[in-house]
Write a protein that holds these residues in place. Structure first.
Motif, PDB file in Angstrom:
ATOM      1  N   LYS A  36      48.411 -30.605 -82.897  1.00 37.18           N
ATOM      2  CA  LYS A  36      47.157 -31.093 -83.478  1.00 37.18           C
ATOM      3  C   LYS A  36      47.383 -32.332 -84.333  1.00 37.18           C
ATOM      4  CE  LYS A  36      44.679 -26.700 -83.486  1.00 37.18           C
ATOM      5  NZ  LYS A  36      44.200 -25.569 -84.302  1.00 37.18           N
ATOM      6  N   LEU A  39      48.055 -35.322 -82.049  1.00 40.28           N
ATOM      7  CA  LEU A  39      46.805 -35.754 -81.443  1.00 40.28           C
ATOM      8  C   LEU A  39      45.978 -36.566 -82.444  1.00 40.28           C
ATOM      9  CD1 LEU A  39      44.861 -35.693 -79.030  1.00 40.28           C
ATOM     10  CD2 LEU A  39      43.938 -33.568 -79.963  1.00 40.28           C
ATOM     11  N   LYS A  40      45.903 -36.093 -83.673  1.00 44.07           N
ATOM     12  CA  LYS A  40      45.145 -36.800 -84.715  1.00 44.07           C
ATOM     13  C   LYS A  40      45.769 -38.167 -85.017  1.00 44.07           C
ATOM     14  CE  LYS A  40      43.325 -36.340 -89.366  1.00 44.07           C
ATOM     15  NZ  LYS A  40      43.398 -35.665 -90.642  1.00 44.07           N
ATOM     16  N   ARG A  42      47.422 -40.019 -82.992  1.00 44.48           N
ATOM     17  CA  ARG A  42      47.085 -40.885 -81.851  1.00 44.48           C
ATOM     18  C   ARG A  42      45.639 -41.346 -81.933  1.00 44.48           C
ATOM     19  NH1 ARG A  42      50.271 -36.749 -78.319  1.00 44.48           N
ATOM     20  NH2 ARG A  42      52.255 -37.844 -78.022  1.00 44.48           N
ATOM     21  N   GLU A  43      44.731 -40.411 -82.192  1.00 42.78           N
ATOM     22  CA  GLU A  43      43.300 -40.734 -82.255  1.00 42.78           C
ATOM     23  C   GLU A  43      42.974 -41.703 -83.379  1.00 42.78           C
ATOM     24  OE1 GLU A  43      41.503 -36.866 -82.561  1.00 42.78           O
ATOM     25  OE2 GLU A  43      41.457 -36.586 -80.377  1.00 42.78           O
ATOM     26  N   GLU A  44      43.674 -41.595 -84.497  1.00 40.43           N
ATOM     27  CA  GLU A  44      43.436 -42.476 -85.647  1.00 40.43           C
ATOM     28  C   GLU A  44      44.100 -43.844 -85.491  1.00 40.43           C
ATOM     29  OE1 GLU A  44      44.761 -40.189 -89.007  1.00 40.43           O
ATOM     30  OE2 GLU A  44      42.874 -39.065 -89.127  1.00 40.43           O
ATOM     31  N   GLY A  45      44.878 -44.022 -84.437  1.00 46.97           N
ATOM     32  CA  GLY A  45      45.524 -45.310 -84.205  1.00 46.97           C
ATOM     33  C   GLY A  45      46.807 -45.516 -84.992  1.00 46.97           C
ATOM     34  N   GLU A  48      50.086 -46.430 -82.012  1.00 45.69           N
ATOM     35  CA  GLU A  48      49.371 -47.399 -81.187  1.00 45.69           C
ATOM     36  C   GLU A  48      49.624 -47.182 -79.700  1.00 45.69           C
ATOM     37  OE1 GLU A  48      50.281 -51.360 -82.469  1.00 45.69           O
ATOM     38  OE2 GLU A  48      49.111 -51.146 -84.302  1.00 45.69           O
TER      39      GLU A  48
END
Length: 152
Positions: A36, A39-40, A42-45, A48
């Motif tokens: 989790k 994933l977070k 990655r999603e928050e950038g 990169e």
């Protein structure tokens, strides 16, 4: 970002194939928590992209060059056009808009010197706003990577 996120980031920078199981052992969280958090990140950038680092010699890209480029005129338009050209050139591995003696520092890979000459003719000599450039040929890749130290 807490200490667990930083530990995860430090670990995956050196091996993006680490499983949630291995990450959990390294950082002391459950596999699900690691998954989790990753994933977070990655999603928050924060992460990169995840890449493979290839051996230039084994893929026929034997010459690495580091080139300092000075623009003739450093207008917003000229800089943006040059950035776009470097972004789209497959030979360019990295391009940095910098302060100092050069306006850009470019790391590029070519199979041989004739290919570098073609690159120079197309991207530096064909009226694209380049005043001068200085090429350094890499003799040995002493350290290669993008790992950023993420400290506690």
């Amino acid at each position: 970002m807490d200490k667990f996120d930083r530990q995860i980031l430090n670990a995956i920078q050196h091996d993006t194939r680490l499983t949630s199981e291995k990450l959990s052992q390294l950082v002391g969280l459950s596999q699900d928590a690691c998954r989790k958090r990753l994933l977070k990140l990655r999603e928050e950038g924060v992460i990169e992209q995840e890449i493979a680092v290839l051996s230039p010699e084994k893929v026929g890209r034997d010459l690495l060059m580091i080139v300092g480029v000075t623009m003739a005129v450093e207008t917003t338009h000229e800089v943006d056009v040059f950035k776009a050209r470097m972004h789209d050139a497959p030979e360019v591995m990295q391009c940095y808009y910098v302060t100092g003696e050069s306006d850009f520092i470019i790391v590029l890979s070519v199979p041989d010197m004739p290919n570098y000459e073609s690159f120079v003719r197309e991207h530096f000599l064909s009226g694209v706003g380049v005043a001068s450039f200085r090429t350094n040929v890499v003799m040995d890749r002493v350290k290669v990577g993008f790992a950023l130290p993420v400290l506690d």
